[in-house]
Scaffold this active site. Structure first.
Site, PDB file in Angstrom:
ATOM      1  N   ASP A   1      -3.298   4.060  -2.247  1.00  0.00           N
ATOM      2  CA  ASP A   1      -4.429   4.545  -0.871  1.00  0.00           C
ATOM      3  C   ASP A   1      -4.411   6.338  -0.809  1.00  0.00           C
ATOM      4  O   ASP A   1      -3.664   6.845   0.073  1.00  0.00           O
ATOM      5  CB  ASP A   1      -4.142   3.983   0.207  1.00  0.00           C
ATOM      6  CG  ASP A   1      -4.765   4.317   1.532  1.00  0.00           C
ATOM      7  OD1 ASP A   1      -5.983   4.890   1.215  1.00  0.00           O
ATOM      8  OD2 ASP A   1      -4.370   4.381   2.538  1.00  0.00           O
ATOM      9  N   LEU A   2      -5.048   6.847  -1.838  1.00  0.00           N
ATOM     10  CA  LEU A   2      -5.085   8.296  -1.606  1.00  0.00           C
ATOM     11  C   LEU A   2      -6.540   9.079  -1.199  1.00  0.00           C
ATOM     12  O   LEU A   2      -6.507  10.054  -0.968  1.00  0.00           O
ATOM     13  CB  LEU A   2      -4.933   8.928  -3.054  1.00  0.00           C
ATOM     14  CG  LEU A   2      -3.563   8.630  -3.805  1.00  0.00           C
ATOM     15  CD1 LEU A   2      -3.302   9.347  -4.890  1.00  0.00           C
ATOM     16  CD2 LEU A   2      -2.280   9.113  -2.523  1.00  0.00           C
ATOM     17  N   LYS A   3      -7.499   8.087  -1.086  1.00  0.00           N
ATOM     18  CA  LYS A   3      -8.577   8.448  -0.502  1.00  0.00           C
ATOM     19  C   LYS A   3      -9.493   9.827  -0.947  1.00  0.00           C
ATOM     20  O   LYS A   3      -9.749  10.669  -0.299  1.00  0.00           O
ATOM     21  CB  LYS A   3      -8.490   8.617   1.043  1.00  0.00           C
ATOM     22  CG  LYS A   3      -8.221   7.311   1.950  1.00  0.00           C
ATOM     23  CD  LYS A   3      -8.079   7.637   3.381  1.00  0.00           C
ATOM     24  CE  LYS A   3      -7.684   6.477   4.052  1.00  0.00           C
ATOM     25  NZ  LYS A   3      -6.145   6.055   3.969  1.00  0.00           N
ATOM     26  N   LEU A   4      -9.630   9.596  -2.407  1.00  0.00           N
ATOM     27  CA  LEU A   4     -10.236  11.104  -3.017  1.00  0.00           C
ATOM     28  C   LEU A   4     -11.489  11.255  -2.397  1.00  0.00           C
ATOM     29  O   LEU A   4     -12.483  10.464  -2.109  1.00  0.00           O
ATOM     30  CB  LEU A   4     -10.212  10.817  -4.441  1.00  0.00           C
ATOM     31  CG  LEU A   4      -8.818  10.397  -5.366  1.00  0.00           C
ATOM     32  CD1 LEU A   4      -9.220  10.405  -6.703  1.00  0.00           C
ATOM     33  CD2 LEU A   4      -7.759  11.340  -4.690  1.00  0.00           C
ATOM     34  N   HIS A   5     -11.639  12.416  -2.219  1.00  0.00           N
ATOM     35  CA  HIS A   5     -13.136  12.891  -1.771  1.00  0.00           C
ATOM     36  C   HIS A   5     -13.113  14.525  -2.214  1.00  0.00           C
ATOM     37  O   HIS A   5     -12.715  15.562  -1.576  1.00  0.00           O
ATOM     38  CB  HIS A   5     -13.142  12.963  -0.476  1.00  0.00           C
ATOM     39  CG  HIS A   5     -14.333  13.154   0.329  1.00  0.00           C
ATOM     40  ND1 HIS A   5     -14.735  13.032   1.576  1.00  0.00           N
ATOM     41  CD2 HIS A   5     -15.519  13.864  -0.222  1.00  0.00           C
ATOM     42  CE1 HIS A   5     -15.792  13.446   1.776  1.00  0.00           C
ATOM     43  NE2 HIS A   5     -16.646  13.919   0.693  1.00  0.00           N
ATOM     44  N   ASP A   6     -13.994  14.774  -3.307  1.00  0.00           N
ATOM     45  CA  ASP A   6     -14.109  16.058  -3.880  1.00  0.00           C
ATOM     46  C   ASP A   6     -15.362  16.159  -4.730  1.00  0.00           C
ATOM     47  O   ASP A   6     -16.057  15.074  -4.694  1.00  0.00           O
ATOM     48  CB  ASP A   6     -12.841  16.427  -4.806  1.00  0.00           C
ATOM     49  CG  ASP A   6     -12.627  18.069  -4.538  1.00  0.00           C
ATOM     50  OD1 ASP A   6     -13.388  18.662  -4.770  1.00  0.00           O
ATOM     51  OD2 ASP A   6     -11.425  18.343  -4.439  1.00  0.00           O
ATOM     52  N   ILE A   7     -15.671  17.083  -5.362  1.00  0.00           N
ATOM     53  CA  ILE A   7     -16.734  17.103  -6.336  1.00  0.00           C
ATOM     54  C   ILE A   7     -16.654  16.103  -7.417  1.00  0.00           C
ATOM     55  O   ILE A   7     -15.588  15.815  -7.913  1.00  0.00           O
ATOM     56  CB  ILE A   7     -16.947  18.465  -7.031  1.00  0.00           C
ATOM     57  CG1 ILE A   7     -15.795  18.979  -7.868  1.00  0.00           C
ATOM     58  CG2 ILE A   7     -17.084  19.669  -5.709  1.00  0.00           C
ATOM     59  CD1 ILE A   7     -15.989  20.499  -8.660  1.00  0.00           C
TER      60      ILE A   7
ATOM     61  N   THR B   1     -10.722   3.584  10.725  1.00  0.00           N
ATOM     62  CA  THR B   1     -10.873   2.722  11.857  1.00  0.00           C
ATOM     63  C   THR B   1     -10.328   3.421  12.919  1.00  0.00           C
ATOM     64  O   THR B   1     -10.391   2.947  14.316  1.00  0.00           O
ATOM     65  CB  THR B   1      -9.814   1.628  11.683  1.00  0.00           C
ATOM     66  OG1 THR B   1      -8.604   1.915  11.088  1.00  0.00           O
ATOM     67  CG2 THR B   1     -10.410   0.429  10.595  1.00  0.00           C
TER      68      THR B   1
ATOM     69  N   GLY C   1       0.370  -2.419   8.964  1.00  0.00           N
ATOM     70  CA  GLY C   1       1.216  -1.345   8.742  1.00  0.00           C
ATOM     71  C   GLY C   1       2.398  -1.729  10.018  1.00  0.00           C
ATOM     72  O   GLY C   1       3.437  -2.326   9.715  1.00  0.00           O
ATOM     73  N   ARG C   2       2.610  -1.045  11.050  1.00  0.00           N
ATOM     74  CA  ARG C   2       3.648  -1.082  12.026  1.00  0.00           C
ATOM     75  C   ARG C   2       3.841  -2.292  12.594  1.00  0.00           C
ATOM     76  O   ARG C   2       4.938  -2.524  12.920  1.00  0.00           O
ATOM     77  CB  ARG C   2       3.149  -0.073  13.287  1.00  0.00           C
ATOM     78  CG  ARG C   2       3.323   1.453  12.789  1.00  0.00           C
ATOM     79  CD  ARG C   2       2.629   2.471  13.550  1.00  0.00           C
ATOM     80  NE  ARG C   2       1.276   2.597  13.432  1.00  0.00           N
ATOM     81  CZ  ARG C   2       0.380   3.528  13.960  1.00  0.00           C
ATOM     82  NH1 ARG C   2       0.929   4.158  14.999  1.00  0.00           N
ATOM     83  NH2 ARG C   2      -0.848   3.205  13.825  1.00  0.00           N
TER      84      ARG C   2
ATOM     85  N   LYS D   1       0.969  -1.240   0.020  1.00  0.00           N
ATOM     86  CA  LYS D   1       0.174   0.164   0.009  1.00  0.00           C
ATOM     87  C   LYS D   1       0.821   1.373   0.101  1.00  0.00           C
ATOM     88  O   LYS D   1       1.689   1.293   0.859  1.00  0.00           O
ATOM     89  CB  LYS D   1      -0.847   0.038   1.005  1.00  0.00           C
ATOM     90  CG  LYS D   1      -1.888   1.255   1.147  1.00  0.00           C
ATOM     91  CD  LYS D   1      -2.825   1.131   2.302  1.00  0.00           C
ATOM     92  CE  LYS D   1      -2.086   1.958   3.791  1.00  0.00           C
ATOM     93  NZ  LYS D   1      -1.886   3.167   3.776  1.00  0.00           N
TER      94      LYS D   1
ATOM     95  N   ARG E   1      -3.783  -5.940  14.348  1.00  0.00           N
ATOM     96  CA  ARG E   1      -2.551  -6.018  15.140  1.00  0.00           C
ATOM     97  C   ARG E   1      -2.438  -7.490  15.772  1.00  0.00           C
ATOM     98  O   ARG E   1      -3.376  -8.051  15.521  1.00  0.00           O
ATOM     99  CB  ARG E   1      -3.046  -5.123  16.455  1.00  0.00           C
ATOM    100  CG  ARG E   1      -3.244  -3.702  16.187  1.00  0.00           C
ATOM    101  CD  ARG E   1      -1.699  -3.095  15.831  1.00  0.00           C
ATOM    102  NE  ARG E   1      -2.045  -1.624  15.579  1.00  0.00           N
ATOM    103  CZ  ARG E   1      -2.185  -0.934  14.463  1.00  0.00           C
ATOM    104  NH1 ARG E   1      -2.258  -1.732  13.391  1.00  0.00           N
ATOM    105  NH2 ARG E   1      -2.175   0.385  14.460  1.00  0.00           N
TER     106      ARG E   1
ATOM    107  N   GLN F   1      -5.727   3.557  16.173  1.00  0.00           N
ATOM    108  CA  GLN F   1      -6.770   2.884  15.584  1.00  0.00           C
ATOM    109  C   GLN F   1      -7.581   2.399  16.786  1.00  0.00           C
ATOM    110  O   GLN F   1      -7.146   1.649  17.718  1.00  0.00           O
ATOM    111  CB  GLN F   1      -6.630   1.882  14.709  1.00  0.00           C
ATOM    112  CG  GLN F   1      -5.764   2.498  13.380  1.00  0.00           C
ATOM    113  CD  GLN F   1      -5.417   1.533  12.311  1.00  0.00           C
ATOM    114  OE1 GLN F   1      -4.952   0.353  12.743  1.00  0.00           O
ATOM    115  NE2 GLN F   1      -5.627   1.788  11.155  1.00  0.00           N
TER     116      GLN F   1
END
Length: 234
Positions: free
Chosen positions: A61-67, A121, A212-213, A34, A183, A192
């Site tokens: 993973d850019l999580k677009l959110h716009d018009i 999360t 991730g971690r 990712k 985890r 989270q």
């Protein structure tokens, strides 16, 4: 739908992520990777090209959110990258999600998997009510967002592993669930709040887990990754 473990490479530079992936060069299984906002904003498209050239699948993973128009144009740019999965926020609504599909679909009809974020999360029930002013219960909100995503033509959602099985019940077994918040038993929760283990995520019906971690910050990242694979896939 096959299951897979996705490593969240939340590094801030090209050199750091390449040094990390070098650890897996001798592995038979190349991890699904990712690339999130931190790394992409720091290094841009070249990091996508380099990681792809090394044989890794990529979740951008850019999580677009716009018009809708802006998201459609952005997705048309992302469609030219050789990635396997990308995402947006379901909160943008059906018109935005439908526009995203149009932008992402190439002339030959192919496109990456497109998934929607339901609720992060890190969002607790209390925060949902007190800060976002959404007065419905978290499970109801997640299911509603998932249904909107499916009806808009998306392939699946990002959700908590605790919600994966219910998403499948509501939207069908082929509707993809990508679940962060993973985890190991001995690990700290961090920022989270809706989390679980790889083994429990498998039991609950997750299709992909994002780790991730627990892997990237482990003393032995390769061993930690192998543990995730063993618990979730094997």
């Amino acid at each position: 739908m096959g299951k897979d473990v996705i490593i969240a490479c939340d590094f801030d530079s090209f050199d750091k992520v390449i040094s990390f992936l070098d650890l897996f060069e001798k592995e038979d299984r190349k991890p699904f990777v990712k690339i999130g906002m931190e790394l992409y904003y720091a290094e841009g498209a070249r990091v996508v090209r380099e990681i792809r050239a090394r044989g890794h699948k990529i979740f951008l993973d850019l999580k677009l959110h716009d018009i809708p128009t802006t998201v459609q144009k952005a997705m048309s740019v992302l469609s030219r990258m050789d990635v396997d999965m990308c995402n947006l926020h379901a909160a943008g609504g059906s018109a935005m999600m439908e526009a995203a599909i149009k932008g992402l679909t190439r002339e030959d009809g192919t496109r990456p998997i497109l998934i929607a974020v339901t609720q992060l999360t890190s969002t607790s029930e209390e925060r949902l009510h007190s800060e976002l002013l959404i007065d419905r219960p978290m499970p109801e909100v997640v299911m509603h967002y998932a249904e909107n995503a499916k009806n808009s033509g998306l392939d699946g959602v990002v959700c908590s592993p605790l919600e994966a099985g219910k998403v499948h019940d509501r939207c069908g077994k082929n509707f993809v669930t990508v679940t962060p918040g993973i985890r190991f038993d001995s690990a700290t929760v961090g920022d989270q709040v809706r989390v679980t283990t790889p083994a429990l995520a498998k039991e609950l019906g997750s299709d992909y887990i994002v780790v991730g971690r627990p892997v990237t910050a482990a003393d032995d990242p390769v061993a930690a990754y192998r543990r995730c694979v063993e618990e979730f896939i094997d």
